[in-house]
Design a protein around this motif. Structure first.
Motif, PDB file in Angstrom:
ATOM      1  N   PRO A  39     -30.781 -35.042   9.273  1.00 38.51           N
ATOM      2  CA  PRO A  39     -29.376 -35.970   9.903  1.00 38.51           C
ATOM      3  C   PRO A  39     -28.714 -35.147  10.727  1.00 38.51           C
ATOM      4  CG  PRO A  39     -29.725 -35.506   7.128  1.00 38.51           C
ATOM      5  CD  PRO A  39     -30.533 -34.283   8.135  1.00 38.51           C
ATOM      6  N   VAL A  40     -28.312 -36.220  11.516  1.00 38.34           N
ATOM      7  CA  VAL A  40     -27.791 -35.901  13.206  1.00 38.34           C
ATOM      8  C   VAL A  40     -26.484 -35.075  12.864  1.00 38.34           C
ATOM      9  CG1 VAL A  40     -29.254 -37.887  14.724  1.00 38.34           C
ATOM     10  CG2 VAL A  40     -26.865 -38.070  13.302  1.00 38.34           C
ATOM     11  N   ALA A  41     -26.115 -35.590  11.894  1.00 38.45           N
ATOM     12  CA  ALA A  41     -24.466 -34.888  11.388  1.00 38.45           C
ATOM     13  C   ALA A  41     -24.693 -33.408  10.904  1.00 38.45           C
ATOM     14  CB  ALA A  41     -23.682 -36.073  10.367  1.00 38.45           C
ATOM     15  N   TYR A  42     -25.714 -33.743  10.957  1.00 40.53           N
ATOM     16  CA  TYR A  42     -26.018 -32.264  10.255  1.00 40.53           C
ATOM     17  C   TYR A  42     -25.434 -30.795  11.007  1.00 40.53           C
ATOM     18  CZ  TYR A  42     -28.164 -32.090   5.394  1.00 40.53           C
ATOM     19  OH  TYR A  42     -28.670 -32.404   4.370  1.00 40.53           O
ATOM     20  N   ASN A  43     -25.030 -29.620  10.884  1.00 39.57           N
ATOM     21  CA  ASN A  43     -25.114 -28.646  11.565  1.00 39.57           C
ATOM     22  C   ASN A  43     -23.725 -29.182  12.961  1.00 39.57           C
ATOM     23  OD1 ASN A  43     -26.769 -26.448  11.250  1.00 39.57           O
ATOM     24  ND2 ASN A  43     -28.306 -27.725  11.984  1.00 39.57           N
TER      25      ASN A  43
END
Length: 201
Positions: free
Chosen positions: A109-113
């Motif tokens: 998911p693009v919000a990871y990290n």
């Protein structure tokens, strides 16, 4: 490292914003750690209602979305209205809902990290409720919320001055804001060194 501050005040520029003034404590502390910080006052933009990244002609959210993806740190700053986040803050969460279906090149998911925190102002209580509402949504999207990644100021019960009209409580809010910046930066660096992988199949 980059940080994005979304100021969800209902006041368009150049009207002074109490929320912006408290968020600036966090901004200064992040810049002291050599973080590049961009602040966006969303009341100056046309953020259409919806749950897609791009709602079509006239929608300014796509460029905010680009800034989200370019930043490792997100700060959502909102005033308190009737015990809740501002309507603009709620719209931010609704538009960010589209990120649930967006993945990076590694399938994450693009919000990871990425890390996130919350700034709240208001001459009424409910700051912890507002923090919980926003932080809970950001965690759903995949953001990591470090410990004590928030600061707030409120007047307490009954009518009274706003943040910019008194110095009462500023010292505590500023100290908490500096701690918030330190924790966001520390966890963002840790995730950059040891990032989370995609969710197990």
């Amino acid at each position: 490292m980059r940080a994005l501050v979304l100021n969800c005040t209902l006041k368009a520029s150049p009207e002074p914003s109490n929320t912006d003034r408290l968020a600036d404590v966090v901004v200064r502390a992040l810049r002291e750690r050599e973080v590049e910080v961009t602040t966006v006052r969303l009341a100056d933009l046309n953020i259409l209602p919806g749950v897609a990244t791009d709602m079509g002609a006239g929608d300014d959210w796509p460029r905010v979305h680009e800034q989200l993806l370019a930043s490792q740190i997100l700060v959502v700053a909102t005033p308190t209205w009737v015990g809740h986040p501002s309507s603009i803050a709620q719209r931010v969460l609704e538009r960010m809902d589209a990120m649930l279906s967006e993945t990076d090149a590694d399938g994450r998911p693009v919000a990871y990290n990425r890390v996130a925190g919350v700034v709240v102002t208001g001459n009424e209580d409910s700051a912890h409720h507002v923090i919980s509402e926003i932080a809970g949504g950001l965690m759903d999207f995949g953001y990591t919320i470090p410990g004590q990644a928030w600061t707030y100021w409120n007047r307490g019960p009954g009518p009274g001055p706003s943040y910019s009209e008194t110095e009462e409580g500023h010292e505590w809010s500023a100290k908490t804001g500096r701690a918030m910046a330190a924790n966001l930066h520390t966890v963002a660096r840790a995730l950059a060194t040891t990032p989370m992988g995609p969710p197990p199949a």
